[in-house]
Structure formats: C-alpha cells, structure tokens
Design a protein around this motif. Structure first.
Motif, PDB file in Angstrom:
ATOM      1  N   VAL A   1      85.044  57.552  38.009  1.00 15.24           N
ATOM      2  CA  VAL A   1      84.823  56.415  37.026  1.00 15.24           C
ATOM      3  C   VAL A   1      85.305  56.731  35.929  1.00 15.24           C
ATOM      4  CG1 VAL A   1      82.796  55.204  36.016  1.00 15.24           C
ATOM      5  CG2 VAL A   1      82.508  55.966  38.365  1.00 15.24           C
ATOM      6  N   LEU A   2      85.303  57.984  35.437  1.00 11.16           N
ATOM      7  CA  LEU A   2      85.929  58.409  34.078  1.00 11.16           C
ATOM      8  C   LEU A   2      87.493  57.846  34.084  1.00 11.16           C
ATOM      9  CD1 LEU A   2      84.181  61.875  33.715  1.00 11.16           C
ATOM     10  CD2 LEU A   2      83.752  59.623  32.369  1.00 11.16           C
ATOM     11  N   LYS A   3      88.079  57.674  34.942  1.00 14.29           N
ATOM     12  CA  LYS A   3      89.428  57.312  35.002  1.00 14.29           C
ATOM     13  C   LYS A   3      89.510  55.998  34.351  1.00 14.29           C
ATOM     14  CE  LYS A   3      90.617  59.861  39.442  1.00 14.29           C
ATOM     15  NZ  LYS A   3      90.939  59.658  40.879  1.00 14.29           N
ATOM     16  N   LEU A   4      88.526  55.263  34.481  1.00  9.76           N
ATOM     17  CA  LEU A   4      88.651  53.864  34.166  1.00  9.76           C
ATOM     18  C   LEU A   4      88.435  53.776  32.559  1.00  9.76           C
ATOM     19  CD1 LEU A   4      86.413  52.023  36.402  1.00  9.76           C
ATOM     20  CD2 LEU A   4      88.892  52.037  36.700  1.00  9.76           C
ATOM     21  N   ASN A   5      88.866  52.621  31.824  1.00  7.21           N
ATOM     22  CA  ASN A   5      88.722  52.299  30.628  1.00  7.21           C
ATOM     23  C   ASN A   5      87.284  51.748  30.143  1.00  7.21           C
ATOM     24  OD1 ASN A   5      91.378  52.878  29.685  1.00  7.21           O
ATOM     25  ND2 ASN A   5      92.240  50.832  30.506  1.00  7.21           N
ATOM     26  N   PRO A   6      86.626  51.992  29.310  1.00  6.77           N
ATOM     27  CA  PRO A   6      85.330  51.427  29.067  1.00  6.77           C
ATOM     28  C   PRO A   6      85.026  50.018  29.209  1.00  6.77           C
ATOM     29  CG  PRO A   6      85.821  52.823  27.149  1.00  6.77           C
ATOM     30  CD  PRO A   6      87.277  52.573  28.017  1.00  6.77           C
ATOM     31  N   THR A   7      86.150  49.209  29.034  1.00  9.44           N
ATOM     32  CA  THR A   7      85.952  47.710  29.224  1.00  9.44           C
ATOM     33  C   THR A   7      86.220  47.210  30.809  1.00  9.44           C
ATOM     34  OG1 THR A   7      88.358  47.383  28.669  1.00  9.44           O
ATOM     35  CG2 THR A   7      86.431  47.204  27.030  1.00  9.44           C
ATOM     36  N   ASP A   8      86.635  48.310  31.498  1.00  9.44           N
ATOM     37  CA  ASP A   8      86.932  47.669  33.056  1.00  9.44           C
ATOM     38  C   ASP A   8      85.715  47.692  33.982  1.00  9.44           C
ATOM     39  OD1 ASP A   8      89.851  48.305  32.742  1.00  9.44           O
ATOM     40  OD2 ASP A   8      89.684  50.396  33.321  1.00  9.44           O
ATOM     41  N   THR A   9      85.808  46.684  34.965  1.00  6.34           N
ATOM     42  CA  THR A   9      84.682  46.109  35.686  1.00  6.34           C
ATOM     43  C   THR A   9      84.832  47.085  36.818  1.00  6.34           C
ATOM     44  OG1 THR A   9      84.614  44.305  34.474  1.00  6.34           O
ATOM     45  CG2 THR A   9      83.313  44.444  36.591  1.00  6.34           C
ATOM     46  N   LEU A  10      83.570  47.494  37.624  1.00  9.25           N
ATOM     47  CA  LEU A  10      83.615  47.957  38.809  1.00  9.25           C
ATOM     48  C   LEU A  10      82.700  47.173  39.712  1.00  9.25           C
ATOM     49  CD1 LEU A  10      83.408  50.755  36.619  1.00  9.25           C
ATOM     50  CD2 LEU A  10      83.214  52.028  38.858  1.00  9.25           C
TER      51      LEU A  10
ATOM     52  N   LYS B   1      82.087  49.618  32.931  1.00  6.65           N
ATOM     53  CA  LYS B   1      82.237  50.760  33.075  1.00  6.65           C
ATOM     54  C   LYS B   1      81.225  51.257  31.831  1.00  6.65           C
ATOM     55  CE  LYS B   1      84.358  55.155  31.856  1.00  6.65           C
ATOM     56  NZ  LYS B   1      84.839  55.659  31.070  1.00  6.65           N
ATOM     57  N   SER B   2      81.407  50.689  30.572  1.00  7.77           N
ATOM     58  CA  SER B   2      80.603  51.389  29.459  1.00  7.77           C
ATOM     59  C   SER B   2      79.119  50.973  29.691  1.00  7.77           C
ATOM     60  CB  SER B   2      81.131  50.449  28.138  1.00  7.77           C
ATOM     61  OG  SER B   2      80.862  49.034  28.294  1.00  7.77           O
ATOM     62  N   GLU B   3      78.543  50.370  30.910  1.00  2.01           N
ATOM     63  CA  GLU B   3      77.240  50.064  31.068  1.00  2.01           C
ATOM     64  C   GLU B   3      76.648  51.397  31.727  1.00  2.01           C
ATOM     65  OE1 GLU B   3      77.235  45.006  31.002  1.00  2.01           O
ATOM     66  OE2 GLU B   3      77.136  46.459  33.052  1.00  2.01           O
ATOM     67  N   LEU B   4      77.434  51.909  32.440  1.00  2.00           N
ATOM     68  CA  LEU B   4      77.166  53.070  33.483  1.00  2.00           C
ATOM     69  C   LEU B   4      76.964  54.319  32.974  1.00  2.00           C
ATOM     70  CD1 LEU B   4      79.358  51.944  36.689  1.00  2.00           C
ATOM     71  CD2 LEU B   4      76.929  51.590  36.122  1.00  2.00           C
ATOM     72  N   THR B   5      76.167  55.207  33.331  1.00  2.00           N
ATOM     73  CA  THR B   5      76.086  56.538  33.002  1.00  2.00           C
ATOM     74  C   THR B   5      76.364  57.453  34.098  1.00  2.00           C
ATOM     75  OG1 THR B   5      73.659  56.617  33.144  1.00  2.00           O
ATOM     76  CG2 THR B   5      74.481  56.114  31.094  1.00  2.00           C
ATOM     77  N   SER B   6      76.487  58.466  34.092  1.00  2.00           N
ATOM     78  CA  SER B   6      76.523  59.607  35.166  1.00  2.00           C
ATOM     79  C   SER B   6      75.393  59.600  36.322  1.00  2.00           C
ATOM     80  CB  SER B   6      77.044  60.954  34.944  1.00  2.00           C
ATOM     81  OG  SER B   6      76.104  61.599  34.004  1.00  2.00           O
ATOM     82  N   ASN B   7      74.289  59.347  35.744  1.00  2.00           N
ATOM     83  CA  ASN B   7      73.097  59.577  36.602  1.00  2.00           C
ATOM     84  C   ASN B   7      72.462  58.328  37.075  1.00  2.00           C
ATOM     85  OD1 ASN B   7      72.074  59.031  34.292  1.00  2.00           O
ATOM     86  ND2 ASN B   7      70.622  60.801  34.196  1.00  2.00           N
ATOM     87  N   ASP B   8      73.236  57.113  36.949  1.00  2.00           N
ATOM     88  CA  ASP B   8      72.639  55.855  37.392  1.00  2.00           C
ATOM     89  C   ASP B   8      72.380  55.724  39.052  1.00  2.00           C
ATOM     90  OD1 ASP B   8      72.368  54.746  34.943  1.00  2.00           O
ATOM     91  OD2 ASP B   8      74.329  53.655  34.838  1.00  2.00           O
ATOM     92  N   THR B   9      71.354  54.993  39.154  1.00  2.00           N
ATOM     93  CA  THR B   9      71.094  54.574  40.477  1.00  2.00           C
ATOM     94  C   THR B   9      71.159  53.004  40.682  1.00  2.00           C
ATOM     95  OG1 THR B   9      69.429  56.028  40.946  1.00  2.00           O
ATOM     96  CG2 THR B   9      69.371  54.416  42.564  1.00  2.00           C
TER      97      THR B   9
END
Length: 363
Positions: free
Chosen positions: A57-66, A80-88
């Motif tokens: 996920v870190l490869k993406l820009n903050p404004t990119d959508t997953l 991407k900016s809405e997510l954190t590394s421990n999200d479910t």
C-alpha cells in the motif's frame, strides 16, 4: 538505560510486518481478495490469512484509491490516506441479491448413451507484469469434450482482447529483460482440480459445521471447504505447481497457484465426490511467477488470473466436429458487442471493474 531499552523496543516494532486484514461479516479472513487501484501500476491480492501487506500500500500516493473485490462479495474502495497499517476491512456477502432465474430446459432420455458434455461459459483472463495489467481477454464460449475427459474443444461465440501498448512495445524489443512472453487464452474447465481428481490423499479436518480445512502430507495446510446455505466454496493451493525451470539463459520461478471453485449447494450435496460440472458455478485460477533473463538482471513478476462463469451444462450423443474445427481456426474473428454484459446468464457473473481495463486498447 531506559532510553536504551526504548530504542531496542522501537527497533523490534519496526521489524513487525504491518498488515491490513480483509474479513467477512463474521470476522473470518477472506483469502485471494483482489486489490486494484486507479494507479495503473498497482495490483495485488490478500494471502491465505486475508492479509494485505502494508508495504504494498505504501507504494501508492495518498490520494490514490484502492478497490477490494472478490466474487460473491460486495466491492469496496478506500482512499489510501484513509487507511492505516492495522486496519480491518469487511466485505459483505451480496450473493443473494445477484442470483438470477435460469431458463428451464428439458432432457430427453432414450436408449442411446450420451458421449459428450457441452459447457456454456462466460470467461475472463488477464495478466499483470510488475503491477501493470499487460493484457485482458473476455467473452462467451462453449467447451465440448467427451464425458469425464480432460481434452476440450472450444466454440467461441463472442470475445474481445485488450492490451497494454507500453508493455507490447517492450515485448517487441530484442533487448528486453526476459526474452519470452505469455499470451492470453480462454480458460479450460478445471478437470484436474475437481475434488475427486485433485490430491486424492487430502486430509479433511472439520473446523466447524460449515468449514473443513484441507491438508496434504506432513500436515501442510492447502485450503478449505466452506459451506453456506446456497453455495460450497472449495479453495486450494497447488503445491505441485511450485518450482523453478531453467531454459537457455532464462530462469522461471513458479511461486504459487491458487484455485477457487464454487458449487451450487443442495440437500445431499457432497463436494468430495463431485466428478462433473453439473453443479459448478465458478472457477478461478490465480498464478504468480517471476522470471529473469540472466543472473545480472532483476526478476520480472508475472501474475495471471483466469475465470470461468458457468452458464449451462448439457449432454449429447454426437457433435459436429467440422463446426468445432472452423470455430477454433477463426476464433479471433469475434462478433463481440457491448451487449455481452447483458447476455451472460451466469448466476455468479460479475463484469470487471473499470480500473482493470484502464490504459488498455483493443487489439
């Protein structure tokens, strides 16, 4: 001294592999969820534990959508900016809302025994090279074979083929890193992976009333069978696929191959004894490889995804072999139309999301 221990603690934390976990509404991890983005250079999947590596996920820009998608589940997307590394991330099962009524048909019985099976399908096939979609193929077809045989002949009805211009240009370059390529093809029905055929030495362990875990020798976990009211999900890893091949100056590493089969469920259904396609609704193969031309150059990663959506299975005493031969010879002369999406009468069919087809052109 406290500062010393704090530094060690922070170093240990930095070594922990951060993961996003994708689960269903019962908090069960969902493996092989496809994760795409509006960034054309991003494509990955969750692993057997439903985990998505945060480093990807870190490869993406903050404004990119997953975009998270998997057959029978509702697709979701996040910035991407809405997510954190421990999200479910939870995906809702939407299968009940998409079940279609099938056309009724009658089977006429007589004294002659049927020799052939005729399988109508919608299909999809695509490849990702180093996180960029290289090609895409989809359409409708009809597979014909003798009953309980693995050799199939194809009658194509509609199909289209899309390609990535940049990657095609690289493949025309004689100095490219890997001096071989792959081409799109229509997926074949998975005779080898039907439960009765594949790994007859599988060990079945009941996790609960609706979930059976599958193991091979040395208690290696290879997949599971999950049962719902209407469907049976059969998911396995093909450990026979894993290995390395060397040809001239090429080296190909076969990293993994994941298979998903979804059957129609009903009273008395036993997935372990299935020997035909009558109740198979969906087949997916996910294959990951890496390759390089020589030891001085980096590996190139290839991900191949093929899907079959089963529309109908019928049986016949004879077939028109000339029609099959003519269709196979001229299959690229397709009558594909935009109405394809409306005519695929498959219970579990899902059109591709727009991001999968971005930056591709029709061949």
């Amino acid at each position: 001294m406290r500062c010393y221990f704090l530094i060690i603690f922070l170093l240990l934390l930095s070594g922990i592999k951060a993961q996003i976990v994708v689960v269903d509404i019962k908090n069960k991890p969902i493996p092989y969820v496809e994760v795409l983005s509006n960034n054309k250079y991003f494509y990955t999947q969750t692993n057997l534990k439903g985990e998505l590596n945060w480093n990807e996920v870190l490869k993406l820009n903050p404004t990119d959508t997953l975009f998270f998608q998997l057959i029978t589940y509702e697709s979701v997307y996040f910035i991407k900016s809405e997510l954190t590394s421990n999200d479910t991330i939870r995906l809702a099962d939407q299968i009940q809302d998409r079940i279609q009524e099938f056309q009724e048909f009658s089977v006429v019985s007589n004294n002659k025994k049927n020799k052939y099976q005729i399988i109508d399908v919608c299909f999809r096939s695509y490849q990702v090279n180093d996180d960029s979609v290289a090609y895409y193929l989809d359409g409708k077809g009809q597979w014909i074979s003798k009953i309980n045989k693995s050799r199939f002949d194809l009658l194509l009805k509609e199909n289209r083929s899309l390609a990535n211009k940049v990657i095609e240009k690289e493949d025309d370059n004689p100095d490219r890193t890997v001096n071989f390529g792959f081409s799109p093809s229509v997926p074949r029905p998975p005779f080898y992976y039907l439960p009765f055929q594949y790994h007859k030495d599988l060990t079945y362990r009941f996790k609960d009333s609706s979930n059976i875990e599958l193991f091979i020798k040395d208690s290696i976990y290879v997949g599971n069978i999950e049962t719902t009211k209407d469907h049976v999900f059969y998911t396995i890893s093909d450990y026979d696929f894993v290995g390395t091949n060397k040809l001239l100056k090429n080296e190909i590493n076969r990293i993994q191959k994941q298979i998903t089969l979804i059957f129609r469920n009903y009273e008395g259904f036993n997935v372990k004894t299935i020997q035909n396609y009558d109740d198979l609704l969906y087949y997916k193969s996910y294959t990951e490889l890496s390759a390089k031309h020589n030891e001085e150059k980096d590996y190139k990663r290839f991900t191949q995804v093929t899907e079959l959506f089963f529309e109908n299975v019928a049986y016949a005493q004879s077939i028109n072999k000339k029609e099959i031969k003519d269709s196979t010879k001229n299959w690229r002369e397709s009558n594909y139309t935009s109405e394809f999406w409306k005519t695929c009468d498959c219970e579990l069919y899902e059109p591709p999301i727009r991001q999968l087809l971005s930056n591709l052109y029709e061949r």
